[in-house]
Design an enzyme around this catalytic site. Structure first.
Site, PDB file in Angstrom:
ATOM      1  N   CYS A 161      -1.116   8.144   7.762  1.00 40.93           N
ATOM      2  CA  CYS A 161      -2.475   7.914   7.249  1.00 40.93           C
ATOM      3  C   CYS A 161      -3.411   7.497   8.383  1.00 40.93           C
ATOM      4  CB  CYS A 161      -2.443   6.807   6.210  1.00 40.93           C
ATOM      5  SG  CYS A 161      -1.496   7.192   4.734  1.00 40.93           S
ATOM      6  N   CYS A 210       7.713   3.762   5.966  1.00 36.67           N
ATOM      7  CA  CYS A 210       6.813   3.666   4.816  1.00 36.67           C
ATOM      8  C   CYS A 210       7.558   3.344   3.521  1.00 36.67           C
ATOM      9  CB  CYS A 210       6.027   4.956   4.659  1.00 36.67           C
ATOM     10  SG  CYS A 210       7.057   6.413   4.646  1.00 36.67           S
ATOM     11  N   CYS A 231       0.840  -1.204   0.000  1.00 34.23           N
ATOM     12  CA  CYS A 231       0.000   0.000   0.000  1.00 34.23           C
ATOM     13  C   CYS A 231       0.876   1.257   0.000  1.00 34.23           C
ATOM     14  CB  CYS A 231      -0.920  -0.036   1.221  1.00 34.23           C
ATOM     15  SG  CYS A 231      -2.127   1.287   1.266  1.00 34.23           S
TER      16      CYS A 231
HETATM   17  S1  SF4 Z   1       0.560   4.452   5.745  1.00 29.91           S
HETATM   18 FE1  SF4 Z   1      -0.923   5.058   4.135  1.00 29.91          FE
HETATM   19  S2  SF4 Z   1       0.023   4.369   2.256  1.00 29.91           S
HETATM   20 FE2  SF4 Z   1       1.067   3.267   3.937  1.00 29.91          FE
HETATM   21  S3  SF4 Z   1      -0.112   1.349   4.278  1.00 29.91           S
HETATM   22 FE3  SF4 Z   1      -1.045   2.868   5.579  1.00 29.91          FE
HETATM   23  S4  SF4 Z   1      -2.747   3.712   4.342  1.00 29.91           S
HETATM   24 FE4  SF4 Z   1      -1.349   2.714   2.948  1.00 29.91          FE
END
Ligand code: SF4
Length: 243
Positions: free
Chosen positions: A196, A222, A113
């Site tokens: 997020c 991330c 993601c």
């Molecule tokens: S931080 Fe944002 S981009 Fe990363 S897995 Fe979570 S929802 Fe998805």
């Protein structure tokens, strides 16, 4: 490419945040931009940089899953500093991502993601720049412990500038209060690191500052600042937009 980058890298360790930023603006002109997630470190850095450079360029990776408080802070920054923050968004809308990869990819495979919603868009954005400025600090995670103030970013193939790499959390907050810099109100509700909505919660007593990110999993980054493995299908989806 800066020819004497190794020399600059050594010298930069003796520079303060203003000196590092000043060097980056002189070295790259409008080919250096600041990436910001509008955490407290990012807010301090924007405040310093905006005073040094009226043409400061700031962008954010807008995953389309950010907190309302973060979107409101971005608008506040634009008004306060008279800048326009570029929202860099993924090629896939949340709806299309759900159709292709399932309704909650972030819980099934957060690395994939993040690759789709953060790393791919960042790679595309950085491909047009000579340098990027970040607010990472060495004491945030073990992966950031060796960050230099100026370094070659082999992953994205440009110079990476980390002007507050040596700042502590206490120093950051001291700067914020001294200079009356606005910050995300979620920090006051124990959200020490804010990403997020799907992957961020408040930290509890005794937890480390990033425990609220991807809580319950081993994931700590991330992928913007370290390399993470991603599935072949995700690699195809991101490379078509980026390579
Ligand atoms: S931080 Fe944002 S981009 Fe990363 S897995 Fe979570 S929802 Fe998805």
């Amino acid at each position: 490419m800066i020819e004497n980058l190794e020399e600059v890298q050594i010298l930069a360790e003796t520079w303060n945040a203003e000196e590092v930023l000043q060097w980056s603006f002189e070295a790259f002109g409008n080919r250096v931009e600041m990436a910001s997630g509008f955490g407290v470190e990012g807010m301090a850095l924007i405040d310093i940089a905006a005073r040094l450079n009226p043409d400061l360029r700031v962008f954010t990776i807008d995953t389309e899953f950010l907190f309302p408080e973060t979107y409101q802070l971005i608008e506040r920054v634009e008004k306060r500093y008279g800048i326009s923050v570029e929202r860099v968004r993924p090629g896939l809308t949340p709806e299309v991502q759900a159709e292709i990869f399932g309704p909650a990819l972030w819980s099934v495979n957060p690395d994939d993601c993040c690759a789709l919603r953060k790393v791919g868009p960042l790679k595309e954005k950085l491909s047009g720049l000579g340098g990027w400025i970040t607010a990472i600090r060495r004491d945030q995670t073990s992966a950031r412990a060796n960050a230099r103030k100026v370094e070659w970013d082999a992953k994205f193939q440009l110079v990476k500038i980390n002007p507050i790499a040596d700042w502590t959390t206490k120093y950051v907050w001291n700067y914020i209060f001294t200079h009356e810099v606005p910050y995300n109100p979620l920090h006051d509700a124990n959200f020490t690191s804010i990403g997020c909505t799907h992957c961020t919660r408040a930290v509890r007593a005794g937890e480390d500052a990033r425990a609220g990110r991807w809580a319950g999993s081993e994931k700590k980054e991330c992928g913007l600042h370290v390399e993470l493995p991603v599935a072949p299908l995700v690699r195809i989806a991101t490379s078509s937009a980026c390579d």
